[in-house]
Design a protein around this motif. Sequence first.
Motif, short mmCIF file in Angstrom:
data_model
loop_
_atom_site.label_atom_id
_atom_site.label_comp_id
_atom_site.label_asym_id
_atom_site.label_seq_id
_atom_site.Cartn_x
_atom_site.Cartn_y
_atom_site.Cartn_z
N ASN A 115 12.09 -44.36 -9.70
CA ASN A 115 12.36 -43.92 -8.34
C ASN A 115 13.84 -44.07 -8.02
N ASP A 116 14.30 -43.25 -7.04
CA ASP A 116 15.69 -43.38 -6.64
C ASP A 116 15.90 -44.65 -5.83
N GLY A 117 17.13 -45.08 -5.80
CA GLY A 117 17.45 -46.32 -5.09
C GLY A 117 18.55 -47.08 -5.80
N THR A 118 18.94 -48.19 -5.20
CA THR A 118 19.97 -49.06 -5.80
C THR A 118 19.31 -50.37 -6.19
N TYR A 119 19.51 -50.77 -7.43
CA TYR A 119 18.86 -51.96 -7.98
C TYR A 119 19.93 -52.88 -8.58
N SER A 120 19.51 -54.08 -8.89
CA SER A 120 20.43 -55.01 -9.56
C SER A 120 19.66 -55.87 -10.53
N GLN A 121 20.35 -56.22 -11.62
CA GLN A 121 19.81 -57.15 -12.61
C GLN A 121 20.84 -58.23 -12.87
N VAL A 122 20.37 -59.40 -13.24
CA VAL A 122 21.26 -60.47 -13.67
C VAL A 122 21.09 -60.63 -15.17
N ILE A 123 22.16 -60.41 -15.92
CA ILE A 123 22.13 -60.50 -17.37
C ILE A 123 23.17 -61.50 -17.82
N LEU A 124 23.06 -61.93 -19.08
CA LEU A 124 24.01 -62.90 -19.63
C LEU A 124 25.14 -62.15 -20.30
N SER B 164 25.87 -62.16 -15.27
CA SER B 164 26.57 -60.95 -14.87
C SER B 164 25.63 -60.10 -14.01
N THR B 165 26.14 -59.61 -12.88
CA THR B 165 25.34 -58.77 -11.99
C THR B 165 25.55 -57.30 -12.36
N LEU B 166 24.46 -56.63 -12.77
CA LEU B 166 24.49 -55.22 -13.13
C LEU B 166 23.88 -54.43 -11.97
N THR B 167 24.71 -53.59 -11.29
CA THR B 167 24.23 -52.75 -10.19
C THR B 167 23.87 -51.37 -10.73
N ILE B 168 22.68 -50.92 -10.40
CA ILE B 168 22.13 -49.67 -10.93
C ILE B 168 21.81 -48.75 -9.76
N ARG B 169 22.35 -47.54 -9.79
CA ARG B 169 22.05 -46.55 -8.75
C ARG B 169 21.33 -45.37 -9.39
N ILE B 170 20.08 -45.12 -8.97
CA ILE B 170 19.24 -44.03 -9.47
C ILE B 170 19.15 -42.98 -8.37
N SER B 171 19.42 -41.72 -8.67
CA SER B 171 19.23 -40.62 -7.73
C SER B 171 18.40 -39.53 -8.40
N MET B 172 17.71 -38.74 -7.60
CA MET B 172 16.82 -37.70 -8.13
C MET B 172 17.56 -36.36 -8.17
N LYS B 173 17.40 -35.62 -9.25
CA LYS B 173 18.00 -34.31 -9.39
C LYS B 173 17.29 -33.29 -8.48
N ASP B 174 17.99 -32.22 -8.20
CA ASP B 174 17.38 -31.12 -7.46
C ASP B 174 16.21 -30.53 -8.26
N GLU B 175 15.09 -30.26 -7.57
CA GLU B 175 13.89 -29.79 -8.27
C GLU B 175 14.17 -28.52 -9.06
#
Length: 574
Positions: A506-515, A522-533
């Motif tokens: 799903n679209d949205g902004t997420y974050s993970q904590v990795i080593l 380390s904070t990894l910021t992830i932004r997911i967006s949906m393409k035009d149909e």
Amino acid sequence: MSKNLAFTQSKLIQTTGLNKNWAITKVKQPYPTNPKPSNTDWLVNKSTGLLNSDWTFDVKKGALAGTQTFIVGQIGNSAIPIWITENLCNYFEPINEPSTYNFRNTFSLDNCINITSATIRYATDNSCRIYINGNQVVSQSGFYDYEGSTIDCDQVCGKSGIYSAVNPPATKFNRGGFNVVEVADIASFLEQGVNVIAIENLNSGGCGVNFGWICTNLEIEYSTTDLKLLVNEVFNSTCEKKGSFTVFASGGTAPYIYEFNGISQTNGIFNDIDPGLHNVVVKDKMGCEQNVEILIEDKGTAPLLVIDELDNLKECGDEHIRKDVRIEWGNGVKFSLDNGVFTTNNFFDNLNNGPHSIIAIDEDGCRSIPFNFEVTGSSEFILKYINERICFGESIEIMGTNYSTSGVYLDTIPSNGPCDTLIKIDINVRSLITAQINAEVCYGDSIRIGNKVYNSSLNDNQILTSSTGCDSILNISVRLLDVKSFVETELCAGESVKIGQENYTNDGTYSQVILSDSGCDSTLTIRISMKDEELCENEYAAILHSECLHVNGDQLMTILRWKGKMSQSADVYI
């Protein structure tokens, strides 16, 4: 330790049973044709409670039939078979499909133990998969692959009708049926702290009355690590050199880290140690630690001779040479003139012309640097010595003159009599002691250096007092390791992408904590967006307009091709 664990002196035991913190899913789960990914949340989530509202602690004692009672008796430690109900027919959804329910529990292991053996014994009514911390266990008989089946019957769980029970093919089950006790080694899967045991248990769809259960007995034998420290080769601080000592570590799990005065090192040899009580902390590979205190005694600092006055009065009305001597530090000091007997006398007179030497010795046998001088028979002046030591940056006033640099200076006091007084002034400026410490600290951590605690990037300096009473400067550079990363991607509806340890749909902004490579979170910021149909529907697209189409400008024939899911390939010649 978790409340569902029982202990002997060196054994941890965890079994299935009622009121033992086992959780089970409330409703049937998707049919598991393949093992779960090792990072699946319910396989590795270390929460000791229910993960969410889909889980319940309300497990029941599984119903047994025929020889199953004998099999369960071989599991050991009074393990009890459990399921969500005594009769699985109550939970068929629908009755002609296989029903799968997931189990999980947690147990804890101390940091400072050595595991000597760890096994799990289990039996089940039907196919199952067992995981420890996300790793599927492998029993002595290996994995079982299920070919799948279809069973036609006119009655299921007492309900008449025409049913076709379909059980699709599936791989890598830990057990493919009942009446067998399996044994697996799990030692390599265990971790310090909280561990997770998770089970997928399948009851195949079929005719007649159905029952389901799982029965496990996990046993871990261990011994506590015994990290021992031995202090050896302790040398006290003397007038010749500072103290030193060596700490030897044994037991526990090598390698060891030795921490002293905020500094970590891989050996226990410590040199140039000032007098005082010192503490050393030793940690082994498992994080177990011990500390030891070492006393370095002050066994002598060489006395420092200071010559207050030296007078030469032979030709100026006084035939005596007088010399006053004092010390700047030292205990029980005695003095010797020209290698003579040591006495407490620090006043010398009636000295002959020529070279002389004075040396001091303290109660610990530490000798000063000799003070060498020469007596002359000059009749032109009275000779006096002034000897001063000052700190870097300071000045001293002598007879109306300020001195701030090292050197030997001469001054004269005129006299109404026959002899003027010549003052020989010896100024010694102690060097400014500076040191540099470069340190790195992870975001959210802190580090103590000197008398301050640091948790951010900065350059600082501390002014400390050395053993001579002068200021020394400690320059400190701290770098904060705050690693942040950013990932951006687009998805079509129904697609997913795996980033780090997570899958995203799903679209949205997420974050993970990795080593990170630096050992920091380390904070990894992830932004997911949906393409035009429409873009997702067409693999290639082209819009042609006769008035604005410019291809390559050569006025030659050009071929353009485009293709979409809703169109056929086409060629356009220009």
